[in-house]
Design a protein around this motif. Structure first.
Motif, PDB file in Angstrom:
ATOM      1  N   LYS A  56     -28.788-108.208 -15.243  1.00 29.70           N
ATOM      2  CA  LYS A  56     -29.451-109.041 -14.203  1.00 29.70           C
ATOM      3  C   LYS A  56     -30.213-108.264 -13.216  1.00 29.70           C
ATOM      4  O   LYS A  56     -29.766-107.268 -12.697  1.00 29.70           O
ATOM      5  CB  LYS A  56     -28.353-109.963 -13.500  1.00 29.70           C
TER       6      LYS A  56
ATOM      7  N   VAL B 259     -32.352-112.712 -15.996  1.00 25.98           N
ATOM      8  CA  VAL B 259     -30.855-112.526 -16.533  1.00 25.98           C
ATOM      9  C   VAL B 259     -31.160-112.669 -18.166  1.00 25.98           C
ATOM     10  O   VAL B 259     -31.710-113.456 -18.796  1.00 25.98           O
ATOM     11  CB  VAL B 259     -30.118-113.757 -16.286  1.00 25.98           C
TER      12      VAL B 259
ATOM     13  N   GLU C  83     -23.016-107.444 -16.115  1.00 31.25           N
ATOM     14  CA  GLU C  83     -22.205-108.297 -16.116  1.00 31.25           C
ATOM     15  C   GLU C  83     -21.147-108.690 -17.253  1.00 31.25           C
ATOM     16  O   GLU C  83     -21.901-108.615 -18.264  1.00 31.25           O
ATOM     17  CB  GLU C  83     -22.390-109.577 -15.606  1.00 31.25           C
ATOM     18  N   GLU C  84     -19.956-108.927 -17.100  1.00 30.05           N
ATOM     19  CA  GLU C  84     -19.067-109.413 -18.265  1.00 30.05           C
ATOM     20  C   GLU C  84     -19.673-110.661 -18.493  1.00 30.05           C
ATOM     21  O   GLU C  84     -20.130-111.567 -17.889  1.00 30.05           O
ATOM     22  CB  GLU C  84     -17.555-109.396 -17.541  1.00 30.05           C
TER      23      GLU C  84
ATOM     24  N   LEU D  43     -19.267-114.657 -19.769  1.00 25.19           N
ATOM     25  CA  LEU D  43     -18.385-115.586 -19.571  1.00 25.19           C
ATOM     26  C   LEU D  43     -18.621-116.779 -20.409  1.00 25.19           C
ATOM     27  O   LEU D  43     -19.814-117.082 -20.595  1.00 25.19           O
ATOM     28  CB  LEU D  43     -18.354-116.141 -17.997  1.00 25.19           C
TER      29      LEU D  43
ATOM     30  N   GLU E 235     -21.019-124.947 -17.999  1.00 24.11           N
ATOM     31  CA  GLU E 235     -21.742-125.056 -16.569  1.00 24.11           C
ATOM     32  C   GLU E 235     -21.854-126.068 -15.791  1.00 24.11           C
ATOM     33  O   GLU E 235     -22.035-127.044 -16.259  1.00 24.11           O
ATOM     34  CB  GLU E 235     -22.953-124.311 -16.791  1.00 24.11           C
TER      35      GLU E 235
ATOM     36  N   LYS F 133     -31.132-125.307 -19.385  1.00 25.74           N
ATOM     37  CA  LYS F 133     -31.984-124.348 -18.893  1.00 25.74           C
ATOM     38  C   LYS F 133     -32.950-123.869 -20.211  1.00 25.74           C
ATOM     39  O   LYS F 133     -33.891-123.518 -19.684  1.00 25.74           O
ATOM     40  CB  LYS F 133     -31.218-123.023 -18.368  1.00 25.74           C
TER      41      LYS F 133
ATOM     42  N   GLU G  55     -23.942-117.894 -10.321  1.00 23.60           N
ATOM     43  CA  GLU G  55     -25.023-117.449  -9.221  1.00 23.60           C
ATOM     44  C   GLU G  55     -24.756-118.344  -8.081  1.00 23.60           C
ATOM     45  O   GLU G  55     -24.375-119.640  -8.254  1.00 23.60           O
ATOM     46  CB  GLU G  55     -26.536-117.641  -9.839  1.00 23.60           C
TER      47      GLU G  55
HETATM   48  P1  AMP Z   1     -28.679-117.140 -13.467  1.00 23.44           P
HETATM   49  O1  AMP Z   1     -30.328-117.155 -13.395  1.00 23.44           O
HETATM   50  O2  AMP Z   1     -27.994-116.188 -12.773  1.00 23.44           O
HETATM   51  O3  AMP Z   1     -28.389-118.538 -13.265  1.00 23.44           O
HETATM   52  O4  AMP Z   1     -28.479-117.228 -14.953  1.00 23.44           O
HETATM   53  C1  AMP Z   1     -29.170-117.861 -15.961  1.00 23.44           C
HETATM   54  C2  AMP Z   1     -28.293-118.228 -17.054  1.00 23.44           C
HETATM   55  O5  AMP Z   1     -27.657-117.540 -17.748  1.00 23.44           O
HETATM   56  C3  AMP Z   1     -27.055-119.014 -16.420  1.00 23.44           C
HETATM   57  O6  AMP Z   1     -27.217-120.386 -16.372  1.00 23.44           O
HETATM   58  C4  AMP Z   1     -25.918-119.115 -17.557  1.00 23.44           C
HETATM   59  O7  AMP Z   1     -26.335-119.782 -18.557  1.00 23.44           O
HETATM   60  C5  AMP Z   1     -26.366-117.526 -17.927  1.00 23.44           C
HETATM   61  N1  AMP Z   1     -25.471-116.584 -17.559  1.00 23.44           N
HETATM   62  C6  AMP Z   1     -25.601-115.959 -16.286  1.00 23.44           C
HETATM   63  N2  AMP Z   1     -24.537-114.962 -15.934  1.00 23.44           N
HETATM   64  C7  AMP Z   1     -23.618-115.252 -16.936  1.00 23.44           C
HETATM   65  C8  AMP Z   1     -22.431-114.667 -17.624  1.00 23.44           C
HETATM   66  N3  AMP Z   1     -21.959-113.725 -16.665  1.00 23.44           N
HETATM   67  N4  AMP Z   1     -21.893-115.030 -18.548  1.00 23.44           N
HETATM   68  C9  AMP Z   1     -22.457-115.875 -19.538  1.00 23.44           C
HETATM   69  N5  AMP Z   1     -23.638-116.413 -19.343  1.00 23.44           N
HETATM   70  C10 AMP Z   1     -24.400-116.050 -18.002  1.00 23.44           C
END
Ligand code: AMP
Ligand code: GLY
Length: 424
Positions: free
Chosen positions: A143, A153, A185-186, A188, A192, A214, A283
């Motif tokens: 990220k 991401v 990041e790990e 997960l 959601e 998304k 997030e």
């Molecule tokens: P974000 O912009 O941080 O919301 O990330 C976009 C999308 O990436 C999220 O809605 C998740 O579907 C996926 N995502 C982000 N971080 C992780 C994580 N640590 N493990 C799995 N999926 C993730």
């Protein structure tokens, strides 16, 4: 009251529409607004990130309260600027907006105060980041630290992909300074959930939980977008999960921000994953989600204006925030080619919609010949019904009455949620 709204997407349309219902609201100004908002707001061509333009507008017009919703102006300190001019507003300070504007700030906050989240390494040189991804086992999530239009991401299934993502961000500077530092990041797993909340620095009041979709294609395929559709309530978010999130995530976060000297007021967005080890934060955003806002606000029965004023005045604990028990579904209609390149200025046709269904303008412009497309996410069809299945069905039925050349929509909005309800 005269209210100034900063922004011009579907989220701002939904917020403006809700505020319009309040008889205390006299004038609604929008900077810049959009074609649909111009029907019930006074729109002026000032960009949401134009600090000086917004300052000049607020000096020249009788603004009683401002609502700043996009992430960029908040991260630039627009709420501080308006408050400094004597204009009260809904939206966090620049210091509090770091909870979204720096993923490293957010991760450090969660680690310090014990808020459950994915384990992560914070890396500030290309060399360290490459070493880290090569020494750890995939899958992993790379990220960008800073704002990147929701595109910073990268879910990486192999070391090779992780290395490529790190190089894109840190070497090729895909998002400029936003990628100067990265988090790895790990990965997960689990459903959601988006929980938007009102916050006044001390009190946090969650709104109805929703689920965004998304990726551009069905079943989580293709690149991420700003959001292709939303359903609410989110059936995965049980009462038990809500209780656990309040105790372990929402309250600790609001208290942590106060303890760090940057109390959060405005809308705090919790992006959560319900893992088998409990809910974890994916997030934070420092603002209403888009398209979450325009999906859940039609379910709000109490006054949005009162809730927003309470966030600014520190009186949220005494202010009722009530959502109906009904369900909402939002299907987003996008330009062909989005989230990549797409054409603008294409004519939109829309027939009459059913009762309880509304057409939210996100990227439209009004011309003498009618509305034309002016963005990637063009329109949202939002339906409210007694249950989720009927809401989704109504949103799709009405979406068929709207068209523009190249129009695209996902066909599976709400599918996993309805399957979950059927499983009981
Ligand atoms: P974000 O912009 O941080 O919301 O990330 C976009 C999308 O990436 C999220 O809605 C998740 O579907 C996926 N995502 C982000 N971080 C992780 C994580 N640590 N493990 C799995 N999926 C993730
Ligand atoms: N829909 C996701 C966001 O607003 O960030």
């Amino acid at each position: 009251m005269n209210i100034l709204i900063i922004g011009g997407g579907g989220r701002e349309y939904g917020i403006a529409k809700k505020l319009r219902e309040d008889e205390r609201v006299e004038r609604l100004y929008a900077l810049p607004g959009n074609g649909g908002m111009a029907e019930f707001c006074e729109c002026f061509p000032v960009k949401a990130t134009d600090m000086e333009g917004v300052r000049a507008f607020a000096e020249a017009h009788p603004v009683d309260f401002a609502v700043v919703t996009p992430d960029d102006p908040l991260a630039m300190g627009m709420a501080d600027m308006l408050r400094g001019m004597g204009v009260p507003c809904f939206g966090p300070s620049k210091a509090a907006a770091r909870i979204e504007a720096s993923k490293i700030f957010a991760k450090s906050l969660m680690e310090k105060y014990g808020v459950p989240t994915a384990r992560a390494a914070k890396l500030d040189s290309l060399e360290d980041a490459l070493k880290y991804v090569n020494e750890n086992e995939p899958p992993m999530v790379v990220k960008a630290d800073g704002l990147a239009l929701g595109k910073g991401v990268f879910i990486c299934r192999t070391k090779w992909e992780a290395e490529a993502a790190v190089r894109e961000l840190m070497e090729n500077k895909l998002f400029g300074e936003s990628g100067a530092r990265v988090l790895v990041e790990e990965f997960l797993e689990g459903p959601e959930v988006t929980v938007l909340s009102f916050a006044d620095g001390r009190t946090v009041v969650p709104m109805v939980a929703s689920m965004d979709h998304k990726t551009i294609f069905e079943g989580g395929k293709g690149p991420n977008t700003g959001g292709m559709g939303v359903i609410a309530p989110n059936p995965f978010y049980t009462e038990e999960a809500a209780k656990e999130c309040m105790e372990r995530i929402f309250l600790p976060t609001i208290n942590a921000m106060r303890a760090e000297g940057c109390p959060f007021s405005g809308c705090l967005y919790f992006g959560l994953m319900l893992t088998k080890n409990g809910p974890k934060v994916i997030e934070y955003n420092c603002r209403f989600g888009d398209p979450e806002a325009q999906t859940i606000l039609p379910l709000m029965e109490s006054s949005l204006l009162d809730a927003m004023l309470a966030c600014e005045n520190g009186t949220l604990a005494e202010t009722p925030v009530v959502f109906s028990g009904r369900a909402a579904a939002n299907v987003v209609l996008v330009s062909g080619g989005y989230p990549g390149k797409y054409e603008k200025g294409l004519p939109i046709e829309a027939g009459e919609l059913d009762e309880g269904v509304s057409l939210v303008h996100a990227g439209t412009k009004k011309t003498e010949e009618g509305f034309v497309t002016a963005g990637g996410r063009v329109l949202n069809v939002v339906a409210v019904r007694d249950d989720l299945e009927s809401a989704v069905e109504a949103a799709y039925r009405n979406a068929e009455r709207v068209s523009f050349p190249g129009m695209f929509m996902r066909r599976d909005i709400g599918k996993t949620a309805i399957d979950e309800i059927k499983r009981g």
